[in-house]
Design an enzyme around this catalytic site. Structure first.
Site, PDB file in Angstrom:
ATOM      1  N   GLY A   1      23.672 -20.865   1.083  1.00 49.67           N
ATOM      2  CA  GLY A   1      23.230 -19.474   1.222  1.00 49.67           C
ATOM      3  C   GLY A   1      21.839 -19.381   1.795  1.00 49.67           C
ATOM      4  CG  ASN A   2      20.632 -16.282   3.891  1.00 49.40           C
ATOM      5  OD1 ASN A   2      20.178 -15.237   3.438  1.00 49.40           O
ATOM      6  ND2 ASN A   2      21.793 -16.343   4.526  1.00 49.40           N
ATOM      7  NE  ARG A   3      13.093 -17.639  -0.267  1.00 48.86           N
ATOM      8  CZ  ARG A   3      11.815 -17.515   0.081  1.00 48.86           C
ATOM      9  NH1 ARG A   3      11.366 -18.191   1.111  1.00 48.86           N
ATOM     10  NH2 ARG A   3      11.006 -16.740  -0.598  1.00 48.86           N
TER      11      ARG A   3
END
Ligand code: CTP
Length: 402
Positions: A204-206
């Site tokens: 995932g990412n932030r």
């Protein structure tokens, strides 16, 4: 129409004289209700002369006609211009300490406010909450515009021009959506995709989805019909979506591509604010990947995800506008050069460049962006709360469509 124009105490009151003139010229009966403070800026004589009707600020004048409620009862339309931070607060609280307050409480007519104040006051959470409350009650908010303010300051807070206020007021009176995006169908993607590795893990990412959510809310407040495609966004971020935003959900890049393609057909503008994983695991393990199997080194094979926004731009219908975001860690000239290449590669109409880093861009309330158009030139810059940035982006979209 029987139009009540409330005027509160701000320097922009002088522009309201032109608004009243326009309403009179359009054949309406206009009653001006200034606050006491408003009369320090423009006097009673001017209001009476220009509106051709008697003007008072007091609930104790003309008591025989029950003036404190009769104006509101008779009104087909109520406009408050300028609406100062103080007047917006009083309206949100339902205070009835003067004739404008009682008129506003006594009316069931459409109400339109044109805020005017300094940028700091407009951005203050108290003002933002009051405006949100008023919108929730169906009050139409016109502006404020971004531009020169009193005393040499410049920024969002300038009262909209009289013609823009009149046009919005007529639209409100006709039950039509108001705002500079009225009648547009808009799709916004937000959040970050999650690409499953196994049943319990993902890549995932932030991205929190706050900037995209702010874009969706701002578009709805500006009159657009909005579809927000939310990728893994916290429920608390979505809780404050105004009416006029319908929320769809997507988890992975492939799901986002399908949802966006479907929503984009017939849309006037698509804004890809979602952070899309460029790669996904080539294979998703059926069961949990264990250390027993993997040992002390685990290799994940990734395959490229389709570039969703480039696909949309390539297939777009005539007149549809596609807006992409670019999250960049570079700075200065390098940032702009990279952004230009990215805009060209993706074939989009506008690219919103935002600098990200370990402490910048993600999970913080503020953002800073530059918008470039097809020529590669910056057409807008914005800094501040994500909602302020969202409004600046929509202004750039509106101007680019004009
Ligand atoms: N985007 C997309 N599909 C992808 C990757 C990105 O539609 N597979 C969109 C994003 O939603 C954003 C824009 O493309 O609007 C730019 O995303 P960004 O991650 O900055 O660009 P990339 O193409 O991934 O380039 P790079 O990561 O190499 O900078």
């Amino acid at each position: 129409m029987f139009v009540v124009v409330g005027v509160s105490g701000g320097i922009a009151a002088y522009k309201t004289v032109h608004l009243v003139r326009r309403l009179i010229a359009d054949g309406h009966e206009v009653h001006v209700v200034p606050t006491d403070d408003a009369l320090r800026f423009v006097g009673l004589t001017t209001w009476e002369a220009i509106s051709r009707s008697p003007v008072t600020t007091s609930v104790h004048d003309d008591v025989a006609t029950v003036r404190h409620v009769s104006l509101g009862q008779r009104a087909d339309l109520v406009i408050v211009a300028p609406a100062t931070a103080n007047t917006l607060a009083k309206m949100a609280a339902g205070l009835a300490g003067d004739l404008l307050g009682t008129t506003l409480l006594a009316t069931t007519a459409p109400v339109v406010v044109a805020p005017a104040m300094h940028t700091e006051m407009w951005r203050h959470p108290a003002t933002a909450a009051n405006v949100a409350t008023l919108r929730e009650r169906g009050v139409a908010v016109v502006g404020p515009d971004d531009g020169p303010l009193t005393g040499g300051d410049s920024g969002p807070g300038r009262m909209s021009e009289p013609d823009a206020i009149a046009d919005a007021a007529y639209a409100a009176a006709a039950g039509e959506p108001t705002g500079d995006l009225a009648g547009l169908r808009v799709v916004v993607t937000a959040g970050g995709t999650r690409e499953p590795i196994d049943p319990v893990r993902y890549l995932g990412n932030r991205s929190s989805g706050r900037q995209g959510a702010a874009l969706a809310a701002a578009a709805a407040d500006r009159g657009a019909d909005v579809t927000l495609i939310a990728c893994n966004i916290d429920a608390s971020v979505l809780a404050e979506m105004p009416r006029g935003v319908s929320v769809a959900r997507a988890g992975t890049a492939l799901e986002l591509r399908d949802a966006t393609r479907a929503a984009a057909s017939g849309a006037d503008v698509v804004v890809m604010a979602a952070a899309v994983a460029d790669y996904r695991p080539a294979e998703v393990a059926e069961g949990k990947v264990t250390k027993e199997e993997a040992g002390d080194r685990l290799t994940l094979v990734l395959v490229e995800n389709p570039d969703i926004v480039a696909g949309l731009a390539a297939d777009r219908a005539e007149g549809q506008m596609i807006v992409a975001f670019a999250a960049e860690t570079a700075s200065g000239d390098d940032l702009l050069a990279r952004a230009r290449r990215k805009r060209e590669r993706k074939g989009v109409d506008l690219l919103v460049v935002n600098r990200v880093g370990w402490e910048r861009g993600f999970d913080v309330p503020d953002n800073r962006v530059t918008v470039i158009d097809r020529t590669g030139e910056p057409v807008a810059e914005a800094e501040g709360p994500k909602r302020t940035v969202a409004d600046a982006i929509w202004r750039a979209v509106r101007d680019a469509r004009a």
